[in-house]
Design an enzyme around this catalytic site. Structure first.
Site, PDB file in Angstrom:
ATOM      1  N   LYS A 230     -42.759  -4.711  61.196  1.00  0.00           N
ATOM      2  CA  LYS A 230     -42.380  -3.957  62.413  1.00  0.00           C
ATOM      3  C   LYS A 230     -41.312  -2.912  62.103  1.00  0.00           C
ATOM      4  CE  LYS A 230     -40.912  -7.571  64.677  1.00  0.00           C
ATOM      5  NZ  LYS A 230     -41.178  -8.716  63.782  1.00  0.00           N
TER       6      LYS A 230
ATOM      7  N   ARG B  56     -38.896 -10.406  73.285  1.00  0.00           N
ATOM      8  CA  ARG B  56     -39.285 -11.555  72.472  1.00  0.00           C
ATOM      9  C   ARG B  56     -39.550 -12.788  73.320  1.00  0.00           C
ATOM     10  NH1 ARG B  56     -36.836  -9.872  67.356  1.00  0.00           N
ATOM     11  NH2 ARG B  56     -37.203 -11.436  65.769  1.00  0.00           N
TER      12      ARG B  56
ATOM     13  N   ARG C 144     -37.740 -10.296  50.404  1.00  0.00           N
ATOM     14  CA  ARG C 144     -37.253  -9.066  51.028  1.00  0.00           C
ATOM     15  C   ARG C 144     -35.791  -8.787  50.681  1.00  0.00           C
ATOM     16  NH1 ARG C 144     -37.875  -8.017  57.394  1.00  0.00           N
ATOM     17  NH2 ARG C 144     -36.512  -9.823  57.628  1.00  0.00           N
TER      18      ARG C 144
ATOM     19  N   ARG D 240     -31.065 -10.773  53.607  1.00  0.00           N
ATOM     20  CA  ARG D 240     -30.549 -11.160  54.930  1.00  0.00           C
ATOM     21  C   ARG D 240     -30.274 -12.656  54.968  1.00  0.00           C
ATOM     22  NH1 ARG D 240     -34.411  -8.509  59.423  1.00  0.00           N
ATOM     23  NH2 ARG D 240     -34.232 -10.631  60.197  1.00  0.00           N
TER      24      ARG D 240
ATOM     25  N   ARG E  14     -37.805 -19.354  62.194  1.00  0.00           N
ATOM     26  CA  ARG E  14     -38.122 -18.101  62.903  1.00  0.00           C
ATOM     27  C   ARG E  14     -39.610 -18.030  63.248  1.00  0.00           C
ATOM     28  NH1 ARG E  14     -36.062 -14.352  58.537  1.00  0.00           N
ATOM     29  NH2 ARG E  14     -36.852 -12.600  59.735  1.00  0.00           N
TER      30      ARG E  14
HETATM   31  P1  ADP Z   1     -37.479 -10.603  62.428  1.00  0.00           P
HETATM   32  O1  ADP Z   1     -38.454  -9.968  63.376  1.00  0.00           O
HETATM   33  O2  ADP Z   1     -37.856 -10.405  61.000  1.00  0.00           O
HETATM   34  O3  ADP Z   1     -37.179 -12.049  62.744  1.00  0.00           O
HETATM   35  P2  ADP Z   1     -35.158  -9.179  63.603  1.00  0.00           P
HETATM   36  O4  ADP Z   1     -34.218  -8.343  62.826  1.00  0.00           O
HETATM   37  O5  ADP Z   1     -36.004  -8.527  64.624  1.00  0.00           O
HETATM   38  O6  ADP Z   1     -36.063  -9.883  62.487  1.00  0.00           O
HETATM   39  O7  ADP Z   1     -34.355 -10.364  64.330  1.00  0.00           O
HETATM   40  C1  ADP Z   1     -33.429 -11.159  63.628  1.00  0.00           C
HETATM   41  C2  ADP Z   1     -32.750 -12.139  64.592  1.00  0.00           C
HETATM   42  O8  ADP Z   1     -32.027 -11.399  65.602  1.00  0.00           O
HETATM   43  C3  ADP Z   1     -33.663 -13.056  65.379  1.00  0.00           C
HETATM   44  O9  ADP Z   1     -34.025 -14.202  64.655  1.00  0.00           O
HETATM   45  C4  ADP Z   1     -32.754 -13.379  66.606  1.00  0.00           C
HETATM   46  O10 ADP Z   1     -31.781 -14.326  66.269  1.00  0.00           O
HETATM   47  C5  ADP Z   1     -32.051 -12.066  66.858  1.00  0.00           C
HETATM   48  N1  ADP Z   1     -32.806 -11.219  67.831  1.00  0.00           N
HETATM   49  C6  ADP Z   1     -33.300  -9.979  67.590  1.00  0.00           C
HETATM   50  N2  ADP Z   1     -33.934  -9.496  68.680  1.00  0.00           N
HETATM   51  C7  ADP Z   1     -33.830 -10.457  69.637  1.00  0.00           C
HETATM   52  C8  ADP Z   1     -34.287 -10.575  70.974  1.00  0.00           C
HETATM   53  N3  ADP Z   1     -35.012  -9.609  71.569  1.00  0.00           N
HETATM   54  N4  ADP Z   1     -33.997 -11.712  71.655  1.00  0.00           N
HETATM   55  C9  ADP Z   1     -33.289 -12.693  71.094  1.00  0.00           C
HETATM   56  N5  ADP Z   1     -32.843 -12.660  69.829  1.00  0.00           N
HETATM   57  C10 ADP Z   1     -33.096 -11.555  69.096  1.00  0.00           C
END
Ligand code: ADP
Length: 226
Positions: free
Chosen positions: A15, A90, A129, A162, A173
């Site tokens: 994404k 999400r 990654r 990360r 996750r």
């Molecule tokens: P990925 O899609 O690879 O898990 P992201 O960088 O999008 O990575 O998200 C990393 C973390 O940030 C998530 O596991 C969560 O803890 C938090 N996060 C990001 N976006 C949201 C969201 N919309 N709602 C709740 N938590 C979020």
């Protein structure tokens, strides 16, 4: 009408990579809630301290927190021509809040793209990654290595893993995605907005498929820089 797009998909589906490429092509901002939260953590803000514990264990941060962040972000001037959301919404609660926020702004969603990638492939992608600490460009130790060890090709920044890309957090996750986020696919499918796109294959091919399936008008696309 602004070109408002959402990119969905499990962690590791690509994404972030595709959101930045689409953003460059369409000249609208890519908004990554994950990057915004990591920025807060890096800056040592109170919000950063609050969200860190959730992120490090692969849990979602509470809806009301992330909704407030996005509401503020969508009101910034650079969203007037549209935006690409990466990592938001999400949960169904977040999707409903987004619908309300867009309604208030007099906007609607153009399309929602979901990148599909098999689970064994996303685990491989995430565990190898590395991300630039300064500009967030993603790399992979074997699939997409930088030309110099641990150094970003774009800005020369240091690459790092990360905190949530360690194996036990990756599993968590993926579990959270299946439980809380996958139901959103039906939410958008029912509204006729969902396009599912195979996230495997070359970056350029995935981008081309996205542009086609998201019904992006040709007039909105800038000529790619070779
Ligand atoms: P990925 O899609 O690879 O898990 P992201 O960088 O999008 O990575 O998200 C990393 C973390 O940030 C998530 O596991 C969560 O803890 C938090 N996060 C990001 N976006 C949201 C969201 N919309 N709602 C709740 N938590 C979020």
């Amino acid at each position: 009408m602004p070109l408002n797009l959402i990119l969905m998909g499990p962690p590791g589906a690509g994404k972030g990579t595709q959101a930045s490429r689409l953003a460059q092509r369409l000249q609208v901002p890519a908004i990554s809630t994950g990057d915004m939260l990591r920025e807060e953590i890096r800056g040592g803000s109170a919000l950063g301290r609050e969200v860190r514990a959730y992120m490090d264990r692969g849990a979602l941060v509470p809806d009301q927190l992330i909704i407030a962040i996005i509401e503020g972000r969508l009101q910034r001037d650079d969203c007037s021509r549209g935006f690409i959301l990466d990592g938001f919404p999400r949960t169904v609660g977040q999707a409903e809040a987004l619908d309300r926020a867009l309604q208030q702004l007099g906007w609607s969603l153009h399309r929602v793209g979901s990148l599909t990638v098999p689970t064994d492939e996303v685990v491989k992608r995430l565990s190898g990654r590395r991300t630039c600490r300064d500009c967030s460009t993603p790399y992979h130790v074997s699939l997409d290595p930088p030309s110099r060890h641990d150094t970003c090709d774009i800005c020369g920044g240091t690459l790092q893993q990360r905190d949530d890309d360690h194996e036990h957090v990756i599993a968590k996750r993926l579990e959270v995605y299946a439980r809380d986020t996958a139901p959103l696919l039906d939410y958008y499918r029912d509204r006729g907005l969902l396009a599912e796109i195979d996230g495997r294959g070359k970056h350029d091919d995935v981008l081309a498929a996205l542009l086609a399936h998201l019904d992006v008008p040709l007039t909105a696309q800038t000529i790619p820089v070779a």
